[in-house]
Scaffold this motif. Structure first.
Motif, PDB file in Angstrom:
ATOM      1  N   GLN A   1     -11.721  -7.763  -3.471  1.00  0.00           N
ATOM      2  CA  GLN A   1     -11.956  -6.557  -2.689  1.00  0.00           C
ATOM      3  C   GLN A   1     -11.325  -6.754  -1.316  1.00  0.00           C
ATOM      4  O   GLN A   1     -11.654  -7.719  -0.618  1.00  0.00           O
ATOM      5  CB  GLN A   1     -13.459  -6.312  -2.575  1.00  0.00           C
ATOM      6  CG  GLN A   1     -13.876  -4.957  -2.061  1.00  0.00           C
ATOM      7  CD  GLN A   1     -15.379  -4.763  -2.215  1.00  0.00           C
ATOM      8  OE1 GLN A   1     -16.162  -5.606  -1.779  1.00  0.00           O
ATOM      9  NE2 GLN A   1     -15.792  -3.676  -2.843  1.00  0.00           N
TER      10      GLN A   1
ATOM     11  N   VAL B   1      -8.225   2.377  -4.591  1.00  0.00           N
ATOM     12  CA  VAL B   1      -8.976   2.647  -3.356  1.00  0.00           C
ATOM     13  C   VAL B   1     -10.356   3.182  -3.728  1.00  0.00           C
ATOM     14  O   VAL B   1     -10.481   4.199  -4.415  1.00  0.00           O
ATOM     15  CB  VAL B   1      -8.234   3.656  -2.469  1.00  0.00           C
ATOM     16  CG1 VAL B   1      -9.056   3.986  -1.226  1.00  0.00           C
ATOM     17  CG2 VAL B   1      -6.868   3.114  -2.075  1.00  0.00           C
ATOM     18  N   THR B   2     -11.392   2.490  -3.268  1.00  0.00           N
ATOM     19  CA  THR B   2     -12.768   2.887  -3.577  1.00  0.00           C
ATOM     20  C   THR B   2     -13.487   3.492  -2.372  1.00  0.00           C
ATOM     21  O   THR B   2     -14.587   4.008  -2.511  1.00  0.00           O
ATOM     22  CB  THR B   2     -13.565   1.689  -4.103  1.00  0.00           C
ATOM     23  OG1 THR B   2     -13.390   0.571  -3.212  1.00  0.00           O
ATOM     24  CG2 THR B   2     -13.066   1.273  -5.484  1.00  0.00           C
TER      25      THR B   2
ATOM     26  N   ILE C   1     -10.248  -1.612  -1.032  1.00  0.00           N
ATOM     27  CA  ILE C   1      -9.395  -1.664  -2.218  1.00  0.00           C
ATOM     28  C   ILE C   1      -9.949  -2.708  -3.171  1.00  0.00           C
ATOM     29  O   ILE C   1     -10.240  -3.835  -2.763  1.00  0.00           O
ATOM     30  CB  ILE C   1      -7.947  -2.039  -1.840  1.00  0.00           C
ATOM     31  CG1 ILE C   1      -7.405  -1.084  -0.773  1.00  0.00           C
ATOM     32  CG2 ILE C   1      -7.043  -2.056  -3.066  1.00  0.00           C
ATOM     33  CD1 ILE C   1      -6.120  -1.564  -0.119  1.00  0.00           C
TER      34      ILE C   1
ATOM     35  N   VAL D   1      -2.069   7.704   0.734  1.00  0.00           N
ATOM     36  CA  VAL D   1      -3.152   6.964   0.093  1.00  0.00           C
ATOM     37  C   VAL D   1      -4.476   7.630   0.449  1.00  0.00           C
ATOM     38  O   VAL D   1      -4.657   8.120   1.560  1.00  0.00           O
ATOM     39  CB  VAL D   1      -3.123   5.479   0.517  1.00  0.00           C
ATOM     40  CG1 VAL D   1      -3.350   5.303   2.008  1.00  0.00           C
ATOM     41  CG2 VAL D   1      -4.097   4.650  -0.288  1.00  0.00           C
TER      42      VAL D   1
ATOM     43  N   SER E   1      -9.164  -4.857  -6.698  1.00  0.00           N
ATOM     44  CA  SER E   1      -8.067  -5.244  -7.576  1.00  0.00           C
ATOM     45  C   SER E   1      -8.578  -5.625  -8.960  1.00  0.00           C
ATOM     46  O   SER E   1      -9.733  -6.022  -9.132  1.00  0.00           O
ATOM     47  CB  SER E   1      -7.291  -6.415  -6.972  1.00  0.00           C
ATOM     48  OG  SER E   1      -8.104  -7.570  -6.903  1.00  0.00           O
TER      49      SER E   1
ATOM     50  N   ILE F   1       0.864  -1.172   0.000  1.00  0.00           N
ATOM     51  CA  ILE F   1       0.000   0.000   0.000  1.00  0.00           C
ATOM     52  C   ILE F   1       0.907   1.231   0.000  1.00  0.00           C
ATOM     53  O   ILE F   1       1.737   1.390   0.890  1.00  0.00           O
ATOM     54  CB  ILE F   1      -0.918   0.031   1.233  1.00  0.00           C
ATOM     55  CG1 ILE F   1      -1.891  -1.155   1.197  1.00  0.00           C
ATOM     56  CG2 ILE F   1      -1.697   1.344   1.294  1.00  0.00           C
ATOM     57  CD1 ILE F   1      -2.708  -1.319   2.467  1.00  0.00           C
TER      58      ILE F   1
ATOM     59  N   SER G   1      -4.438   4.684  -6.982  1.00  0.00           N
ATOM     60  CA  SER G   1      -4.270   3.387  -7.651  1.00  0.00           C
ATOM     61  C   SER G   1      -2.790   3.086  -7.819  1.00  0.00           C
ATOM     62  O   SER G   1      -1.960   3.998  -7.905  1.00  0.00           O
ATOM     63  CB  SER G   1      -4.983   3.381  -9.013  1.00  0.00           C
ATOM     64  OG  SER G   1      -4.418   4.340  -9.876  1.00  0.00           O
TER      65      SER G   1
ATOM     66  N   TYR H   1      -4.446  -2.074  -8.275  1.00  0.00           N
ATOM     67  CA  TYR H   1      -5.300  -1.891  -7.104  1.00  0.00           C
ATOM     68  C   TYR H   1      -5.790  -0.443  -7.075  1.00  0.00           C
ATOM     69  O   TYR H   1      -5.047   0.482  -7.439  1.00  0.00           O
ATOM     70  CB  TYR H   1      -4.541  -2.207  -5.819  1.00  0.00           C
ATOM     71  CG  TYR H   1      -4.012  -3.624  -5.766  1.00  0.00           C
ATOM     72  CD1 TYR H   1      -4.727  -4.631  -5.133  1.00  0.00           C
ATOM     73  CD2 TYR H   1      -2.812  -3.958  -6.385  1.00  0.00           C
ATOM     74  CE1 TYR H   1      -4.254  -5.935  -5.096  1.00  0.00           C
ATOM     75  CE2 TYR H   1      -2.334  -5.272  -6.366  1.00  0.00           C
ATOM     76  CZ  TYR H   1      -3.061  -6.245  -5.726  1.00  0.00           C
ATOM     77  OH  TYR H   1      -2.604  -7.535  -5.713  1.00  0.00           O
TER      78      TYR H   1
END
Length: 340
Positions: free
Chosen positions: A310, A283-284, A303, A262, A305, A258, A267, A281
């Motif tokens: 998830q 981050v949502t 996250i 972030v 991918s 990671i 991504s 990857y």
């Protein structure tokens, strides 16, 4: 959070692309008629008034004349937005509004504090913002709410004009805290032993036990029900968190990485082993809540991918669980967190 660019001059690679697209999707920013946003241009006082009025959904009708002498060349929508913003106390009253002049970083801080009632004080002291500076309290409130961290040299540059991209970044952080960048955490906490369950047609367990620390990081032994396993190192540096395992044949397995900082929309890509195709990857979310047999965990990073999984990570405890998006089922989760 991959998506097509909203503006032709804001590619996905732009540092503020996700924030700009977020504000465009919510109708707060409009851009120009040629489908550009001009992110490097300075943002003007009138543009800020428009964006603030849209963000707060201010009623623009029947507002008193703001009393400025230099608003004869602004359009009706902009005039109403300025009148509403001044009436709400977001901008100060005065002789001139300077609608086409750029807003400074210090003025921006004051406007955001006034508009969103931001409060708080920060231990962070900017070298160029003394306590007698007219925007000292507003800048301190922005810092206390993690909206800004200033520059690496310890300055804030309060008199410097603000670009449209930078204002979009600040505004997005106020409206959606998931955009506030996180610069630490998400690794495993050496004060605990972790027990996970893995579901692959049958249920098995993995035990994460802290061993020791050195210059590489915190060393862990990851074992199965038969106490067979490998050693991993939990490395945390300014560039991010990495969890690497060392196989019997000296092959290195990158279990997860990671990057720092972030935030929502970040991504990155990495390959678990040499020769394997990298996985992307993204981050949502930065504010999910997940319950596992180990408990309920809040403020988790979600996250997704490119290979269909998830992941949920806690800033304080690390990996909480993994879902297979193809089956919408949990395939790996923390079932026990034992204080050492």
């Amino acid at each position: 959070m991959a998506q097509a660019a909203t503006f032709t001059d804001v590619p996905d690679s732009h540092p503020s692309a996700v924030e700009i697209n977020f504000l465009a999707e919510t109708g707060i920013i409009k851009g120009y008629s040629d489908k550009t946003f001009k992110p490097s241009n300075n943002v003007t006082n009138s543009q800020v008034a428009l964006m603030i009025s849209r963000a707060l959904q201010l009623d623009l009708n029947n507002r008193p004349n703001p009393g400025f002498k230099d608003l004869t060349k602004v359009d009706q929508e902009t005039y109403k937005a300025i009148a509403a913003a001044v009436d709400e106390g977001i901008f100060p009253k005065g002789t001139n509004f300077r609608p086409f002049e750029p807003i400074t970083r210090g003025e921006m801080a004051q406007v955001l504090v006034n508009a969103f009632s931001l409060k708080g004080s920060s231990n962070q002291q900017f070298k160029d913002v003394p306590k007698n500076h007219k925007h000292y309290q507003a800048i301190a409130a922005l810092s206390a709410n993690n909206i800004t961290t200033g520059y690496e040299d310890g300055t804030f540059k309060p008199s410097q004009p603000l670009t449209r991209a930078h204002f979009s970044t600040f505004m997005s952080r106020v409206l959606e805290p998931d955009f506030i960048p996180v610069k630490s955490g998400f690794g495993y906490n050496k004060n605990y032993q972790y027990i996970y369950e893995l579901y692959e047609g049958y249920t098995s367990r993995e035990y994460f036990t802290y061993l020791s620390s050195d210059v590489q990081g915190d060393w862990w032994y990851v074992s199965d029900d038969y106490n067979q396993g490998i050693q991993y190192v939990n490395s945390i540096g300014k560039d991010g968190f990495t969890f690497k395992g060392f196989l019997a044949n000296d092959e290195i397995l990158t279990d997860f990485h990671i990057p720092y900082p972030v935030k929502l929309g970040t991504s990155w890509s990495f390959s678990m082993k040499k020769g394997l195709k990298p996985v992307t990857y993204a981050v949502t979310s930065m504010s999910e809540t997940v319950t596992t047999p180990a408990g309920t965990f809040n403020h988790l990073m979600e996250i997704v991918s490119s290979d269909g999984f998830q992941y949920y990570y806690s800033k304080d405890y690390g990996h909480i669980c993994t879902k297979d998006l193809r089956t919408n089922s949990v395939v790996y989760q923390l079932v026990q967190l034992k204080k050492k």
